[in-house]
Design a protein around this motif. Structure first.
Motif, short mmCIF file in Angstrom:
data_model
loop_
_atom_site.label_atom_id
_atom_site.label_comp_id
_atom_site.label_asym_id
_atom_site.label_seq_id
_atom_site.Cartn_x
_atom_site.Cartn_y
_atom_site.Cartn_z
N ASP A 27 0.83 -1.21 0.00
CA ASP A 27 0.00 0.00 0.00
C ASP A 27 0.86 1.26 0.00
O ASP A 27 0.58 2.22 -0.71
N GLN A 28 1.94 1.25 0.80
CA GLN A 28 2.83 2.40 0.85
C GLN A 28 3.54 2.61 -0.49
O GLN A 28 3.71 3.75 -0.92
N LEU A 29 3.93 1.53 -1.14
CA LEU A 29 4.57 1.64 -2.44
C LEU A 29 3.62 2.24 -3.46
O LEU A 29 3.98 3.14 -4.22
N GLU A 30 2.38 1.76 -3.47
CA GLU A 30 1.39 2.28 -4.40
C GLU A 30 1.17 3.78 -4.19
O GLU A 30 1.12 4.56 -5.14
N GLU A 31 1.09 4.20 -2.92
CA GLU A 31 0.89 5.61 -2.62
C GLU A 31 2.11 6.43 -3.03
O GLU A 31 1.99 7.52 -3.60
N ALA A 32 3.31 5.92 -2.76
CA ALA A 32 4.53 6.64 -3.13
C ALA A 32 4.64 6.80 -4.65
O ALA A 32 5.05 7.86 -5.13
N LEU A 33 4.29 5.77 -5.39
CA LEU A 33 4.32 5.86 -6.85
C LEU A 33 3.32 6.89 -7.36
O LEU A 33 3.60 7.65 -8.29
N ARG A 34 2.15 6.94 -6.73
CA ARG A 34 1.12 7.92 -7.12
C ARG A 34 1.60 9.33 -6.84
O ARG A 34 1.50 10.22 -7.69
N ILE A 35 2.16 9.56 -5.65
CA ILE A 35 2.67 10.88 -5.29
C ILE A 35 3.81 11.28 -6.22
O ILE A 35 3.88 12.42 -6.69
N ASN A 36 4.70 10.36 -6.50
CA ASN A 36 5.82 10.63 -7.40
C ASN A 36 5.32 11.03 -8.79
O ASN A 36 5.85 11.95 -9.40
N ALA A 37 4.29 10.35 -9.25
CA ALA A 37 3.73 10.67 -10.57
C ALA A 37 3.13 12.08 -10.58
O ALA A 37 3.20 12.77 -11.60
N GLU A 38 2.57 12.51 -9.45
CA GLU A 38 2.02 13.87 -9.37
C GLU A 38 3.12 14.92 -9.43
O GLU A 38 2.95 15.96 -10.05
N PHE A 39 4.26 14.65 -8.79
CA PHE A 39 5.36 15.61 -8.76
C PHE A 39 6.21 15.58 -10.02
O PHE A 39 6.85 16.55 -10.37
N CYS A 40 6.24 14.46 -10.70
CA CYS A 40 7.05 14.30 -11.90
C CYS A 40 6.21 13.72 -13.03
O CYS A 40 6.46 12.60 -13.48
N PRO A 41 5.22 14.46 -13.52
CA PRO A 41 4.32 13.90 -14.52
C PRO A 41 4.99 13.60 -15.86
O PRO A 41 4.51 12.79 -16.63
N HIS A 42 6.14 14.24 -16.11
CA HIS A 42 6.85 14.03 -17.38
C HIS A 42 7.70 12.79 -17.38
O HIS A 42 8.16 12.36 -18.42
N ARG A 43 7.93 12.20 -16.20
CA ARG A 43 8.75 10.99 -16.11
C ARG A 43 7.89 9.75 -16.11
O ARG A 43 6.78 9.74 -15.59
N ARG A 44 8.41 8.70 -16.69
CA ARG A 44 7.71 7.42 -16.68
C ARG A 44 8.42 6.47 -15.73
O ARG A 44 9.62 6.60 -15.51
N ILE A 45 7.70 5.50 -15.23
CA ILE A 45 8.30 4.50 -14.34
C ILE A 45 9.40 3.76 -15.10
O ILE A 45 9.21 3.35 -16.24
N GLY A 46 10.55 3.61 -14.45
CA GLY A 46 11.65 2.88 -15.07
C GLY A 46 12.58 3.76 -15.87
O GLY A 46 13.62 3.31 -16.33
#
Length: 52
Positions: A27-46
């Protein structure tokens, strides 16, 4: 049809506390990935930092 879980899962004797911790970490990982996506919308996972 129920598939068997891999060895080492809850049904194979893993303590319930460890199973709960795994769920919390997921759950914490999912939330961290969501927050990261909000702060860095131009970056993709990986994507590495040096490449754009």
């Amino acid at each position: 049809m129920m598939l068997p879980l891999p060895q080492g899962r809850v049904d194979r004797g893993t303590p319930i506390e460890a199973a709960c911790r795994i769920i919390i970490l997921e759950d914490q990982l999912e939330e961290a990935l969501r927050i990261n996506a909000e702060f860095c919308p131009h970056r993709r996972i990986g994507e590495s930092k040096g490449r754009r």
